[in-house]
Design a protein around this motif. Structure first.
Motif, mmCIF file in Angstrom:
data_model
loop_
_atom_site.group_PDB
_atom_site.id
_atom_site.type_symbol
_atom_site.label_atom_id
_atom_site.label_comp_id
_atom_site.label_asym_id
_atom_site.label_seq_id
_atom_site.Cartn_x
_atom_site.Cartn_y
_atom_site.Cartn_z
ATOM 1 N N GLU A 167 33.743 53.393 36.866
ATOM 2 C CA GLU A 167 32.663 52.786 37.641
ATOM 3 C C GLU A 167 31.884 51.780 36.801
ATOM 4 O OE1 GLU A 167 30.076 51.920 40.801
ATOM 5 O OE2 GLU A 167 32.078 52.799 40.695
ATOM 6 N N ALA A 168 31.687 52.059 35.527
ATOM 7 C CA ALA A 168 30.982 51.131 34.642
ATOM 8 C C ALA A 168 31.771 49.837 34.490
ATOM 9 C CB ALA A 168 30.753 51.780 33.277
ATOM 10 N N ILE A 169 33.115 49.960 34.346
ATOM 11 C CA ILE A 169 33.943 48.757 34.231
ATOM 12 C C ILE A 169 33.881 47.938 35.515
ATOM 13 C CG2 ILE A 169 36.329 47.955 33.988
ATOM 14 C CD1 ILE A 169 36.847 50.345 32.149
ATOM 15 N N ARG A 170 33.916 48.607 36.673
ATOM 16 C CA ARG A 170 33.889 47.902 37.964
ATOM 17 C C ARG A 170 32.601 47.104 38.147
ATOM 18 N NH1 ARG A 170 31.667 48.069 42.705
ATOM 19 N NH2 ARG A 170 30.335 49.830 42.119
ATOM 20 N N VAL A 171 31.476 47.715 37.829
ATOM 21 C CA VAL A 171 30.193 47.030 37.990
ATOM 22 C C VAL A 171 30.095 45.824 37.076
ATOM 23 C CG1 VAL A 171 27.703 47.269 37.691
ATOM 24 C CG2 VAL A 171 28.990 49.078 38.813
ATOM 25 N N LEU A 172 30.568 45.967 35.819
ATOM 26 C CA LEU A 172 30.494 44.849 34.880
ATOM 27 C C LEU A 172 31.369 43.688 35.346
ATOM 28 C CD1 LEU A 172 29.322 43.779 32.250
ATOM 29 C CD2 LEU A 172 31.206 44.893 31.023
ATOM 30 N N LYS A 173 32.555 43.998 35.888
ATOM 31 C CA LYS A 173 33.427 42.937 36.382
ATOM 32 C C LYS A 173 32.795 42.173 37.543
ATOM 33 C CE LYS A 173 38.032 44.691 35.137
ATOM 34 N NZ LYS A 173 39.315 45.191 35.687
ATOM 35 N N GLU A 174 32.022 42.866 38.383
ATOM 36 C CA GLU A 174 31.424 42.234 39.562
ATOM 37 C C GLU A 174 30.122 41.507 39.248
ATOM 38 O OE1 GLU A 174 30.960 45.093 42.624
ATOM 39 O OE2 GLU A 174 33.127 45.343 42.971
ATOM 40 N N SER A 175 29.664 41.587 38.027
ATOM 41 C CA SER A 175 28.412 40.903 37.690
ATOM 42 C C SER A 175 28.614 39.395 37.694
ATOM 43 C CB SER A 175 27.913 41.366 36.322
ATOM 44 O OG SER A 175 28.821 40.959 35.303
ATOM 45 N N PRO A 176 27.567 38.624 37.978
ATOM 46 C CA PRO A 176 27.678 37.157 37.956
ATOM 47 C C PRO A 176 27.918 36.657 36.531
ATOM 48 C CG PRO A 176 25.399 37.817 38.229
ATOM 49 C CD PRO A 176 26.208 39.085 38.316
ATOM 50 N N ARG A 177 28.160 35.351 36.409
ATOM 51 C CA ARG A 177 28.412 34.783 35.084
ATOM 52 C C ARG A 177 27.189 34.929 34.192
ATOM 53 N NH1 ARG A 177 32.066 29.277 35.455
ATOM 54 N NH2 ARG A 177 33.773 30.166 36.703
ATOM 55 N N TRP A 178 27.469 35.261 32.950
ATOM 56 C CA TRP A 178 26.401 35.421 31.979
ATOM 57 C C TRP A 178 26.128 34.081 31.294
ATOM 58 C CZ3 TRP A 178 25.286 40.469 29.167
ATOM 59 C CH2 TRP A 178 25.516 41.574 30.009
ATOM 60 N N ALA A 179 25.006 34.010 30.634
ATOM 61 C CA ALA A 179 24.717 32.854 29.778
ATOM 62 C C ALA A 179 25.502 33.040 28.481
ATOM 63 C CB ALA A 179 23.227 32.764 29.494
ATOM 64 N N PRO A 180 26.376 32.110 28.109
ATOM 65 C CA PRO A 180 27.224 32.306 26.916
ATOM 66 C C PRO A 180 26.405 32.314 25.635
ATOM 67 C CG PRO A 180 27.423 30.063 27.719
ATOM 68 C CD PRO A 180 26.597 30.795 28.737
ATOM 69 N N GLY A 181 26.985 32.936 24.622
ATOM 70 C CA GLY A 181 26.360 32.929 23.302
ATOM 71 C C GLY A 181 26.447 31.552 22.677
ATOM 72 N N LYS A 182 25.537 31.283 21.748
ATOM 73 C CA LYS A 182 25.494 29.960 21.129
ATOM 74 C C LYS A 182 25.506 30.092 19.607
ATOM 75 C CE LYS A 182 23.125 27.542 24.892
ATOM 76 N NZ LYS A 182 21.963 26.707 25.272
ATOM 77 N N GLN A 183 26.209 29.160 18.996
ATOM 78 C CA GLN A 183 26.277 29.085 17.542
ATOM 79 C C GLN A 183 26.016 27.634 17.145
ATOM 80 O OE1 GLN A 183 26.614 31.686 15.650
ATOM 81 N NE2 GLN A 183 26.977 30.798 13.620
ATOM 82 N N ARG A 184 24.918 27.397 16.413
ATOM 83 C CA ARG A 184 24.496 26.051 16.016
ATOM 84 C C ARG A 184 24.258 25.153 17.240
ATOM 85 N NH1 ARG A 184 28.505 24.751 10.847
ATOM 86 N NH2 ARG A 184 27.814 26.534 9.547
ATOM 87 N N GLY A 185 23.725 25.793 18.253
ATOM 88 C CA GLY A 185 23.327 25.049 19.434
ATOM 89 C C GLY A 185 24.422 24.796 20.449
ATOM 90 N N ARG A 186 25.652 25.208 20.217
ATOM 91 C CA ARG A 186 26.721 24.988 21.185
ATOM 92 C C ARG A 186 27.276 26.323 21.665
ATOM 93 N NH1 ARG A 186 31.930 25.336 19.082
ATOM 94 N NH2 ARG A 186 32.041 25.648 16.807
ATOM 95 N N ALA A 187 27.762 26.325 22.924
ATOM 96 C CA ALA A 187 28.291 27.556 23.528
ATOM 97 C C ALA A 187 29.604 27.948 22.847
ATOM 98 C CB ALA A 187 28.522 27.336 25.020
ATOM 99 N N VAL A 188 29.749 29.235 22.581
ATOM 100 C CA VAL A 188 30.957 29.761 21.936
ATOM 101 C C VAL A 188 31.399 31.030 22.657
ATOM 102 C CG1 VAL A 188 30.435 28.792 19.654
ATOM 103 C CG2 VAL A 188 29.562 31.058 20.275
ATOM 104 N N LYS A 189 32.620 31.417 22.375
ATOM 105 C CA LYS A 189 33.179 32.652 22.922
ATOM 106 C C LYS A 189 32.781 33.801 22.008
ATOM 107 C CE LYS A 189 37.595 34.159 24.894
ATOM 108 N NZ LYS A 189 39.036 33.797 25.012
ATOM 109 N N SER A 190 32.163 34.821 22.562
ATOM 110 C CA SER A 190 31.640 35.902 21.725
ATOM 111 C C SER A 190 31.938 37.262 22.353
ATOM 112 C CB SER A 190 30.134 35.747 21.528
ATOM 113 O OG SER A 190 29.471 35.816 22.780
ATOM 114 N N ARG A 191 31.929 38.276 21.507
ATOM 115 C CA ARG A 191 32.140 39.655 21.964
ATOM 116 C C ARG A 191 30.810 40.396 21.925
ATOM 117 N NH1 ARG A 191 36.028 43.219 23.072
ATOM 118 N NH2 ARG A 191 37.665 41.671 22.633
ATOM 119 N N MET A 192 30.601 41.209 22.990
ATOM 120 C CA MET A 192 29.345 41.956 23.113
ATOM 121 C C MET A 192 29.633 43.423 23.361
ATOM 122 S SD MET A 192 26.683 39.689 25.314
ATOM 123 C CE MET A 192 25.516 41.041 25.098
ATOM 124 N N GLN A 193 28.606 44.247 23.149
ATOM 125 C CA GLN A 193 28.657 45.663 23.474
ATOM 126 C C GLN A 193 27.466 45.996 24.372
ATOM 127 O OE1 GLN A 193 28.905 48.101 19.969
ATOM 128 N NE2 GLN A 193 30.897 47.258 19.321
#
Length: 224
Positions: A190-216
């Motif tokens: 159920e936790a995985i299902r809810v996270l998948k249905e969430s809207p797009r998140w604001a991406p992480g930034k490194q030196r002012g530009r959007a990057v691909k990041s891993r979260m917990q």
């Protein structure tokens, strides 16, 4: 009464005569033996001195054969192998074709090689972490509205927190969701299902530009 021997019958007087005769006979036999031995040796010596009628044998010296020549040492041949062998294809050209002004010549289009897509680096730590639109307060509102407590967990009285790991790309799309620690009873799914249905998140930034990041993230299940 002892009988007297007659002088003619007394043999003791002739002992010396008999002894002399025996010595003569012994000497004669001895001389004959020596003469017989000498005769035999004489004949053997005569045979040894017989003239040698055999032809002289010519001594042939041993023939020395020369040693066989040593085997030829073959030097290893070095064969050059080209790294890249070019294969020339023969292109047939028909020169008998008549070309007029009305003849249309097809353009040859060379296809460009597709560019290799470079794998985007996934940052584990960024200067500005990815976030749910509106912050954590909006995230909690989203959970209360969309999270459904699994019936199995309710029946078994299971409650607790499910820890998730996921990736937010440059466009804020969530992917690669994994359960780090679950509680079972259907709560993990159920936790995985809810996270998948969430809207797009604001991406992480490194030196002012959007990057691909891993979260917990953790989602808490609590019975009322």
């Amino acid at each position: 009464m002892e009988a007297k021997k007659t002088p003619k019958a007394d043999l003791t007087k002739k002992t010396s005569l008999f002894l002399a005769i025996g010595l003569v006979l012994s000497l004669g036999v001895t001389l004959m033996a020596f003469e017989w031995k000498k005769y035999d040796e004489g004949e053997l010596m005569d045979l040894g001195m017989a003239p040698d009628d055999f032809e002289e044998l010519t001594e042939i010296p041993p023939t020395e054969q020369p040693p066989p020549p040593p085997p030829k040492i073959q030097q290893p041949q070095i064969i050059e192998i080209p790294d890249e062998e070019e294969i020339e294809e023969e292109i047939e050209i028909d020169l008998d074709v008549e070309i007029t002004e009305e003849t249309e010549v097809e353009e040859i289009v060379f296809e460009e090689e597709p560019e290799e897509e470079e794998a985007e680096e996934i940052f584990m730590v960024v200067e500005e972490q990815a976030s749910f639109p509106g912050g954590m307060s909006e995230w909690n509102k989203f959970l209360k509205k969309n999270l459904k407590y699994p019936r199995q967990a309710t029946r078994m009285g299971i409650e607790g927190a499910v820890f998730l790991s996921f990736v937010v790309d440059k466009q804020g799309v969530i992917s690669d969701i994994n359960v780090i620690r679950g509680i079972g009873g259907g709560c993990d799914e159920e936790a995985i299902r809810v996270l998948k249905e969430s809207p797009r998140w604001a991406p992480g930034k490194q030196r002012g530009r959007a990057v691909k990041s891993r979260m917990q993230l953790r989602i808490v299940f609590r019975l009322k």
